[in-house]
Design an enzyme around this catalytic site. Structure first.
Site, PDB file in Angstrom:
ATOM      1  N   GLU A  87      -0.861  19.780  83.187  1.00  0.00           N
ATOM      2  CA  GLU A  87      -0.033  18.973  82.292  1.00  0.00           C
ATOM      3  C   GLU A  87      -0.674  18.862  80.910  1.00  0.00           C
ATOM      4  O   GLU A  87       0.003  18.986  79.877  1.00  0.00           O
ATOM      5  CB  GLU A  87       0.166  17.581  82.864  1.00  0.00           C
ATOM      6  CG  GLU A  87       0.980  17.520  84.137  1.00  0.00           C
ATOM      7  CD  GLU A  87       1.301  16.091  84.498  1.00  0.00           C
ATOM      8  OE1 GLU A  87       2.000  15.420  83.708  1.00  0.00           O
ATOM      9  OE2 GLU A  87       0.829  15.621  85.558  1.00  0.00           O
ATOM     10  N   GLU A 104       0.784  18.302  91.968  1.00  0.00           N
ATOM     11  CA  GLU A 104       0.958  16.883  92.302  1.00  0.00           C
ATOM     12  C   GLU A 104       1.773  16.653  93.570  1.00  0.00           C
ATOM     13  O   GLU A 104       1.450  15.759  94.369  1.00  0.00           O
ATOM     14  CB  GLU A 104       1.610  16.144  91.125  1.00  0.00           C
ATOM     15  CG  GLU A 104       0.706  15.961  89.914  1.00  0.00           C
ATOM     16  CD  GLU A 104       0.851  17.067  88.888  1.00  0.00           C
ATOM     17  OE1 GLU A 104       0.476  16.854  87.731  1.00  0.00           O
ATOM     18  OE2 GLU A 104       1.338  18.166  89.254  1.00  0.00           O
TER      19      GLU A 104
END
Length: 272
Positions: A124, A144
């Site tokens: 990210e 995630e």
């Protein structure tokens, strides 16, 4: 005195930020978040013309959030989960995203030198930068969902804007690993470096940028960052307004004069 978990150095007009928890694959714990927050504050007070972000060592750019019990944020997160406290979870998420926002909104180009694995929040962080140079042995993984989580550092939105919704869904929902050749092919990264040279090639890119008009670079970057979030007409109007401000600043006089004289331009740093 312990060394900061996020190191910042200036190399002439370029700043280099190093995420420095090599023993933890540069994963973020509470101290590292504070280090990033402090580094961003220093950068805002003394803006470079470009910033390169990389990870310490050769194994990892950043492994995301440190979920080990030694991270005080894990205990607070666990308490919020046990209490089913949405506000407790939101407070932590807003703090983390706010720190990343601070980095991503610096008014200068931010280049990620992805020197090793970029997993979870590390992936990210990379996509929230403006440009990415990837080592051929590095790897992306938006991991995630494997932990029952989702991107929450702003990376899900950034990835969808970068690659489109379908490709973002592919990478986020499967949590599959992306090697350098595919990352380049789908536009996840701008360049793949020679082995072990992601920082060197990121610095070379930064030097190309810093040779140009700093106001021009910041102005063009502001339009690039906002364009995808505006309707076409609004984006065009924003571009015109920013371009008019740039012309009025007079920076182009340095570039045009140097061009007519057959010289390389020397642009002064902006006053603010």
């Amino acid at each position: 005195m312990t060394e900061p978990a996020v190191r910042l150095e200036y190399r002439d007009r370029i700043a280099v930020m190093t995420l420095d928890r090599e023993e933890k694959r540069n994963a973020f714990d509470e101290a590292m978040w504070k280090g990033l927050e402090n580094a961003v504050a220093r950068l805002r007070a003394d803006l470079p013309r470009a910033l390169v972000v990389t990870g310490a060592g050769e194994a990892a750019f950043c492994a995301g959030f440190d979920v080990s019990p030694g991270n005080p944020q894990v205990e607070r997160m666990a308490k919020a989960i046990q209490a089913k406290s949405r506000s407790g979870a939101e407070d932590l998420l807003r703090y983390i995203r706010g720190v990343v926002d601070g980095l991503a909104t610096l008014p200068v180009p931010v280049i990620a030198a992805v020197n090793g694995l970029a997993y979870g929040g590390g992936a990210e962080l990379a996509v929230r930068c403006d440009l990415r140079v990837m080592d051929p042995g590095a790897r992306f993984c938006f991991s995630e969902v494997r932990l029952g989580l989702m991107p929450d550092w702003g990376g899900g939105v950034a990835l969808a804007r970068l690659l489109g919704g379908s490709r973002a869904a592919d990478l986020i929902l499967t949590a599959r690993k992306v090697e350098a050749d595919e990352a380049l092919r789908i536009g996840l990264v701008n360049r793949v470096s020679a082995p072990g040279k992601s920082l060197d090639e990121s610095l070379a890119m930064a030097r190309m940028i810093t040779a140009n008009g700093p106001r021009a670079v910041r102005s063009a970057l502001a339009v690039i960052r906002r364009a995808s979030g505006l309707a076409p007409g609004e984006a065009l109007e924003f571009e015109t307004m920013v371009a008019a401000d740039l012309l009025a600043s007079g920076e182009c006089l340095h570039g045009i004069t140097a061009f007519l004289d057959g010289k390389d331009p020397e642009f002064p740093d902006p006053e603010s």
